[in-house]
Design a protein around this motif. Sequence first.
Motif, mmCIF file in Angstrom:
data_model
loop_
_atom_site.group_PDB
_atom_site.id
_atom_site.type_symbol
_atom_site.label_atom_id
_atom_site.label_comp_id
_atom_site.label_asym_id
_atom_site.label_seq_id
_atom_site.Cartn_x
_atom_site.Cartn_y
_atom_site.Cartn_z
ATOM 1 N N TYR A 53 0.810 -1.271 -0.168
ATOM 2 C CA TYR A 53 -0.200 -0.024 0.004
ATOM 3 C C TYR A 53 0.991 1.008 0.118
ATOM 4 O O TYR A 53 2.045 1.196 0.661
ATOM 5 C CB TYR A 53 -0.891 -0.116 1.090
ATOM 6 C CG TYR A 53 -0.392 0.113 2.428
ATOM 7 C CD1 TYR A 53 -0.185 1.345 3.116
ATOM 8 C CD2 TYR A 53 -0.185 -1.082 3.242
ATOM 9 C CE1 TYR A 53 0.463 1.442 4.297
ATOM 10 C CE2 TYR A 53 0.521 -0.941 4.547
ATOM 11 C CZ TYR A 53 0.603 0.493 5.089
ATOM 12 O OH TYR A 53 1.464 0.349 6.286
ATOM 13 N N GLN A 78 -6.902 2.787 7.323
ATOM 14 C CA GLN A 78 -7.616 2.817 6.219
ATOM 15 C C GLN A 78 -7.327 2.129 4.824
ATOM 16 O O GLN A 78 -7.886 1.561 4.158
ATOM 17 C CB GLN A 78 -8.340 4.354 5.870
ATOM 18 C CG GLN A 78 -9.088 4.894 6.981
ATOM 19 C CD GLN A 78 -9.395 6.321 6.515
ATOM 20 O OE1 GLN A 78 -8.554 6.913 6.079
ATOM 21 N NE2 GLN A 78 -10.552 6.894 6.840
ATOM 22 N N ALA A 79 -5.814 2.485 4.709
ATOM 23 C CA ALA A 79 -5.144 1.850 3.547
ATOM 24 C C ALA A 79 -4.919 0.423 3.781
ATOM 25 O O ALA A 79 -5.617 -0.205 2.387
ATOM 26 C CB ALA A 79 -3.638 2.474 3.362
ATOM 27 N N ARG A 82 -8.867 -1.055 2.911
ATOM 28 C CA ARG A 82 -9.320 -1.082 1.541
ATOM 29 C C ARG A 82 -8.667 -2.358 1.024
ATOM 30 O O ARG A 82 -9.307 -2.933 0.099
ATOM 31 C CB ARG A 82 -8.596 0.162 0.709
ATOM 32 C CG ARG A 82 -9.636 1.362 1.011
ATOM 33 C CD ARG A 82 -9.122 2.291 0.129
ATOM 34 N NE ARG A 82 -9.385 3.842 0.793
ATOM 35 C CZ ARG A 82 -8.714 4.519 1.698
ATOM 36 N NH1 ARG A 82 -7.228 4.164 1.941
ATOM 37 N NH2 ARG A 82 -9.000 5.543 2.334
ATOM 38 N N ILE A 83 -7.503 -2.720 1.117
ATOM 39 C CA ILE A 83 -6.966 -4.029 0.749
ATOM 40 C C ILE A 83 -7.662 -5.233 1.268
ATOM 41 O O ILE A 83 -7.889 -6.223 0.466
ATOM 42 C CB ILE A 83 -5.275 -4.048 1.031
ATOM 43 C CG1 ILE A 83 -4.557 -2.868 0.167
ATOM 44 C CG2 ILE A 83 -4.703 -5.298 0.695
ATOM 45 C CD1 ILE A 83 -3.264 -2.625 0.657
ATOM 46 N N LEU A 85 -10.678 -5.552 2.288
ATOM 47 C CA LEU A 85 -12.061 -5.328 1.918
ATOM 48 C C LEU A 85 -11.806 -6.104 0.490
ATOM 49 O O LEU A 85 -12.806 -6.977 0.053
ATOM 50 C CB LEU A 85 -12.724 -4.072 1.641
ATOM 51 C CG LEU A 85 -13.132 -3.376 2.970
ATOM 52 C CD1 LEU A 85 -13.461 -2.086 2.751
ATOM 53 C CD2 LEU A 85 -14.402 -4.378 3.318
ATOM 54 N N ASP A 86 -10.927 -5.812 -0.568
ATOM 55 C CA ASP A 86 -10.742 -6.670 -1.537
ATOM 56 C C ASP A 86 -10.394 -7.811 -1.539
ATOM 57 O O ASP A 86 -11.112 -8.725 -2.154
ATOM 58 C CB ASP A 86 -9.504 -5.698 -2.466
ATOM 59 C CG ASP A 86 -9.377 -5.982 -4.000
ATOM 60 O OD1 ASP A 86 -10.189 -6.094 -4.564
ATOM 61 O OD2 ASP A 86 -8.065 -6.603 -4.294
ATOM 62 N N LYS A 89 -13.478 -9.636 -0.704
ATOM 63 C CA LYS A 89 -14.301 -9.600 -2.113
ATOM 64 C C LYS A 89 -13.896 -10.747 -2.857
ATOM 65 O O LYS A 89 -14.839 -11.797 -3.551
ATOM 66 C CB LYS A 89 -14.297 -8.209 -2.694
ATOM 67 C CG LYS A 89 -15.506 -7.991 -3.047
ATOM 68 C CD LYS A 89 -15.364 -6.449 -4.151
ATOM 69 C CE LYS A 89 -15.289 -5.311 -3.109
ATOM 70 N NZ LYS A 89 -15.070 -4.142 -3.892
ATOM 71 N N VAL A 112 -13.525 -5.556 8.993
ATOM 72 C CA VAL A 112 -13.340 -6.336 7.618
ATOM 73 C C VAL A 112 -13.517 -7.805 7.635
ATOM 74 O O VAL A 112 -14.195 -8.557 7.212
ATOM 75 C CB VAL A 112 -12.175 -6.087 6.921
ATOM 76 C CG1 VAL A 112 -12.123 -6.777 5.537
ATOM 77 C CG2 VAL A 112 -12.013 -4.616 6.626
#
Length: 115
Positions: A53, A78-79, A82-83, A85-86, A89, A112
Motif C-alpha cells: 500500500y 484505512q489503506a 481497503r486492501i 476489503l478487496d 471480496k 473487515v
Amino acid sequence: MRLLFVHQNFPGQYRHLAPAFAGDPGCQVVCIGEAGNIARAVGLHPAMQLIPYAKPEGAGRHTHHYLRGMEASVRRGQAVARIALDLRKRGFMPDVVCAHPGWGEALFLKDVFPQ
C-alpha cells in the motif's frame, strides 16, 4: 490454513514466521505492508502473496499536534482496510491475522474480518 500478516515494515518481526508458514503446502500466506518496504521482501519466499500500500499522507498542518499521530494511524488503517476489503471480496478469509498494532494498520481489520 489462511494467514494474513500486516506490518508497515514487512517483514519486520515476521521475517522468519511468514516464510515458515508459506513453506507449508497447507497454508496460504498473504502479507500487507508499505510499498517501499514490501518491495524489499520480494524473494523472501515464492509462496507468499505480497500486497503493498502507498504510504499515506501525514496529518494536515491544521491538525492539532496531539492528534497528528492518531490521524496518521487512521490513514494507515484505512489503506490496509481497503486492501482487506478487496481480499474479502475475492474470497480470502484469514484464519489467523498477525499484525503489528503500532502504526494503526490493524485498526479496522476486525471490521473487515469480524470472525
